[in-house]
Design a protein around this motif. Sequence first.
Motif, PDB file in Angstrom:
ATOM      1  N   LEU A 126       0.804  -1.338   0.014  1.00  0.00           N
ATOM      2  CA  LEU A 126       0.026  -0.035  -0.003  1.00  0.00           C
ATOM      3  C   LEU A 126       0.857   1.294   0.031  1.00  0.00           C
ATOM      4  O   LEU A 126       0.314   2.152  -0.682  1.00  0.00           O
ATOM      5  CB  LEU A 126      -1.122   0.122   1.188  1.00  0.00           C
ATOM      6  CG  LEU A 126      -1.832  -1.234   1.187  1.00  0.00           C
ATOM      7  CD1 LEU A 126      -3.159  -0.991   2.427  1.00  0.00           C
ATOM      8  CD2 LEU A 126      -2.784  -1.415  -0.033  1.00  0.00           C
ATOM      9  N   ALA A 127       2.036   1.219   0.580  1.00  0.00           N
ATOM     10  CA  ALA A 127       2.736   2.414   0.951  1.00  0.00           C
ATOM     11  C   ALA A 127       3.415   2.982  -0.558  1.00  0.00           C
ATOM     12  O   ALA A 127       3.422   4.159  -0.844  1.00  0.00           O
ATOM     13  CB  ALA A 127       4.075   1.995   1.783  1.00  0.00           C
ATOM     14  N   GLY A 128       3.373   1.980  -1.464  1.00  0.00           N
ATOM     15  CA  GLY A 128       4.221   2.365  -2.953  1.00  0.00           C
ATOM     16  C   GLY A 128       2.971   2.518  -4.051  1.00  0.00           C
ATOM     17  O   GLY A 128       3.142   2.563  -4.981  1.00  0.00           O
ATOM     18  N   MET A 129       1.745   2.541  -3.398  1.00  0.00           N
ATOM     19  CA  MET A 129       0.706   2.277  -4.264  1.00  0.00           C
ATOM     20  C   MET A 129       0.249   3.581  -4.739  1.00  0.00           C
ATOM     21  O   MET A 129      -0.124   4.630  -4.101  1.00  0.00           O
ATOM     22  CB  MET A 129      -0.549   1.558  -3.977  1.00  0.00           C
ATOM     23  CG  MET A 129      -1.496   0.967  -4.888  1.00  0.00           C
ATOM     24  SD  MET A 129      -3.008   0.154  -3.805  1.00  0.00           S
ATOM     25  CE  MET A 129      -1.913  -1.567  -3.940  1.00  0.00           C
ATOM     26  N   PRO A 130      -0.012   4.164  -5.881  1.00  0.00           N
ATOM     27  CA  PRO A 130      -0.518   5.621  -6.516  1.00  0.00           C
ATOM     28  C   PRO A 130      -1.677   5.794  -5.897  1.00  0.00           C
ATOM     29  O   PRO A 130      -2.680   4.572  -5.854  1.00  0.00           O
ATOM     30  CB  PRO A 130      -0.562   5.174  -8.107  1.00  0.00           C
ATOM     31  CG  PRO A 130       0.204   4.037  -8.363  1.00  0.00           C
ATOM     32  CD  PRO A 130       0.188   3.132  -7.320  1.00  0.00           C
ATOM     33  N   PRO A 131      -2.253   6.877  -5.772  1.00  0.00           N
ATOM     34  CA  PRO A 131      -3.354   7.189  -5.143  1.00  0.00           C
ATOM     35  C   PRO A 131      -4.732   6.730  -5.546  1.00  0.00           C
ATOM     36  O   PRO A 131      -5.553   6.525  -5.038  1.00  0.00           O
ATOM     37  CB  PRO A 131      -3.129   8.848  -4.662  1.00  0.00           C
ATOM     38  CG  PRO A 131      -1.962   9.186  -4.956  1.00  0.00           C
ATOM     39  CD  PRO A 131      -1.179   8.081  -5.631  1.00  0.00           C
ATOM     40  N   HIS A 132      -4.822   6.832  -6.753  1.00  0.00           N
ATOM     41  CA  HIS A 132      -6.104   6.501  -7.593  1.00  0.00           C
ATOM     42  C   HIS A 132      -6.281   4.912  -7.324  1.00  0.00           C
ATOM     43  O   HIS A 132      -7.353   4.551  -7.280  1.00  0.00           O
ATOM     44  CB  HIS A 132      -6.022   6.880  -8.886  1.00  0.00           C
ATOM     45  CG  HIS A 132      -4.916   6.326  -9.681  1.00  0.00           C
ATOM     46  ND1 HIS A 132      -3.729   6.577  -9.783  1.00  0.00           N
ATOM     47  CD2 HIS A 132      -5.316   5.198 -10.782  1.00  0.00           C
ATOM     48  CE1 HIS A 132      -2.923   5.693 -10.715  1.00  0.00           C
ATOM     49  NE2 HIS A 132      -4.013   5.105 -11.533  1.00  0.00           N
ATOM     50  N   ILE A 133      -5.132   4.222  -7.253  1.00  0.00           N
ATOM     51  CA  ILE A 133      -5.138   2.823  -7.083  1.00  0.00           C
ATOM     52  C   ILE A 133      -5.400   2.339  -5.796  1.00  0.00           C
ATOM     53  O   ILE A 133      -6.465   1.606  -5.413  1.00  0.00           O
ATOM     54  CB  ILE A 133      -4.069   2.041  -7.818  1.00  0.00           C
ATOM     55  CG1 ILE A 133      -3.545   2.377  -9.219  1.00  0.00           C
ATOM     56  CG2 ILE A 133      -4.146   0.598  -7.421  1.00  0.00           C
ATOM     57  CD1 ILE A 133      -4.540   1.503 -10.292  1.00  0.00           C
ATOM     58  N   ARG A 134      -4.882   3.143  -4.839  1.00  0.00           N
ATOM     59  CA  ARG A 134      -5.100   2.744  -3.566  1.00  0.00           C
ATOM     60  C   ARG A 134      -6.529   3.064  -3.276  1.00  0.00           C
ATOM     61  O   ARG A 134      -7.326   2.172  -2.638  1.00  0.00           O
ATOM     62  CB  ARG A 134      -4.225   3.718  -2.576  1.00  0.00           C
ATOM     63  CG  ARG A 134      -4.330   3.680  -1.174  1.00  0.00           C
ATOM     64  CD  ARG A 134      -4.035   2.312  -0.660  1.00  0.00           C
ATOM     65  NE  ARG A 134      -4.505   2.169   0.528  1.00  0.00           N
ATOM     66  CZ  ARG A 134      -5.546   1.483   1.065  1.00  0.00           C
ATOM     67  NH1 ARG A 134      -6.196   0.749   0.492  1.00  0.00           N
ATOM     68  NH2 ARG A 134      -5.940   1.369   2.619  1.00  0.00           N
ATOM     69  N   LYS A 135      -7.214   4.340  -3.687  1.00  0.00           N
ATOM     70  CA  LYS A 135      -8.459   4.468  -3.595  1.00  0.00           C
ATOM     71  C   LYS A 135      -9.544   3.353  -3.984  1.00  0.00           C
ATOM     72  O   LYS A 135     -10.425   2.923  -3.438  1.00  0.00           O
ATOM     73  CB  LYS A 135      -8.827   6.065  -4.141  1.00  0.00           C
ATOM     74  CG  LYS A 135     -10.231   6.228  -4.105  1.00  0.00           C
ATOM     75  CD  LYS A 135     -10.686   7.626  -4.535  1.00  0.00           C
ATOM     76  CE  LYS A 135     -12.192   7.783  -4.283  1.00  0.00           C
ATOM     77  NZ  LYS A 135     -12.553   9.101  -5.066  1.00  0.00           N
ATOM     78  N   GLY A 136      -9.215   3.032  -5.103  1.00  0.00           N
ATOM     79  CA  GLY A 136      -9.942   1.853  -5.603  1.00  0.00           C
ATOM     80  C   GLY A 136      -9.999   0.673  -4.880  1.00  0.00           C
ATOM     81  O   GLY A 136     -10.682  -0.129  -4.879  1.00  0.00           O
ATOM     82  N   LEU A 137      -8.796   0.141  -4.547  1.00  0.00           N
ATOM     83  CA  LEU A 137      -8.573  -0.772  -3.866  1.00  0.00           C
ATOM     84  C   LEU A 137      -9.390  -0.741  -2.285  1.00  0.00           C
ATOM     85  O   LEU A 137     -10.100  -1.845  -2.082  1.00  0.00           O
ATOM     86  CB  LEU A 137      -7.016  -1.198  -3.355  1.00  0.00           C
ATOM     87  CG  LEU A 137      -6.845  -2.398  -2.206  1.00  0.00           C
ATOM     88  CD1 LEU A 137      -7.169  -3.724  -3.184  1.00  0.00           C
ATOM     89  CD2 LEU A 137      -5.313  -2.589  -2.083  1.00  0.00           C
ATOM     90  N   ASN A 138      -9.325   0.141  -1.699  1.00  0.00           N
ATOM     91  CA  ASN A 138     -10.150   0.576  -0.552  1.00  0.00           C
ATOM     92  C   ASN A 138     -11.571   0.403  -0.881  1.00  0.00           C
ATOM     93  O   ASN A 138     -12.265  -0.245   0.043  1.00  0.00           O
ATOM     94  CB  ASN A 138      -9.936   2.156  -0.132  1.00  0.00           C
ATOM     95  CG  ASN A 138     -10.602   2.376   0.844  1.00  0.00           C
ATOM     96  OD1 ASN A 138     -11.990   3.120   0.765  1.00  0.00           O
ATOM     97  ND2 ASN A 138     -10.372   2.340   2.274  1.00  0.00           N
ATOM     98  N   GLN A 139     -12.016   0.862  -2.078  1.00  0.00           N
ATOM     99  CA  GLN A 139     -13.729   0.862  -2.350  1.00  0.00           C
ATOM    100  C   GLN A 139     -13.807  -0.599  -2.430  1.00  0.00           C
ATOM    101  O   GLN A 139     -15.099  -1.045  -2.054  1.00  0.00           O
ATOM    102  CB  GLN A 139     -13.855   1.655  -3.438  1.00  0.00           C
ATOM    103  CG  GLN A 139     -13.577   3.123  -3.136  1.00  0.00           C
ATOM    104  CD  GLN A 139     -14.005   3.773  -4.503  1.00  0.00           C
ATOM    105  OE1 GLN A 139     -13.937   3.518  -5.561  1.00  0.00           O
ATOM    106  NE2 GLN A 139     -14.239   5.289  -4.417  1.00  0.00           N
ATOM    107  N   GLY A 140     -13.044  -1.271  -3.246  1.00  0.00           N
ATOM    108  CA  GLY A 140     -13.230  -2.812  -3.589  1.00  0.00           C
ATOM    109  C   GLY A 140     -13.248  -3.778  -2.375  1.00  0.00           C
ATOM    110  O   GLY A 140     -14.053  -4.650  -2.209  1.00  0.00           O
TER     111      GLY A 140
END
Length: 182
Positions: free
Chosen positions: A81-95
């Motif tokens: 998660l620390a290296g994940m781009p913000p838009h991917i991180r947001k998508g993962l959170n929503q998923g």
Amino acid sequence: MSHINNQRRQFLKLATAITATVMSCSSMQVMAGILTDENKMDATEQAVFKKMLAIALPTEGTTLVNPATLPVIPTIEGALLAGMPPHIRKGLNQGIHYFNQSAEKAYGKPFTKLSDADATAFVDAWADSDVAPHRALAMGIKKLTVLAYWAIPNTWAPLGYDGPVSEKWGLKKRGVTPEPQA
């Protein structure tokens, strides 16, 4: 465009992003970044991963290390998660939130509140689903959980694995070298 079509499009984009992220995790070296407040897991995400850890790695009665005694959640956060781009991180959170809430339809409560047997049945049903985003979420969350467990060196001893041979044999890291020319 109708509200339902818009939600479906957002969900498909999210599932695609999660699938791409999970698939790339196993084939690349970990690219950890700096863990910030924005990419830390929220309470629901932690609970989903803890539940998945309990059902995906049952170690009772084996010589495997009990995952509850290991820093699996911090490993997921720090290594992925620390290296994940913000838009991917947001998508993962929503998923992950969608996955957790979706158990309510069949079981009357979120994934994190299910018994281990019901949680296993839910994950198995989603993993075998005809719906690609369901498969992606179930297998992605499970894969991230299991990868984080096995990334911790303490888990290797019961398998008889004593670490990478490159370290044992003192092999020099050569980075990304070009393929030999014929």
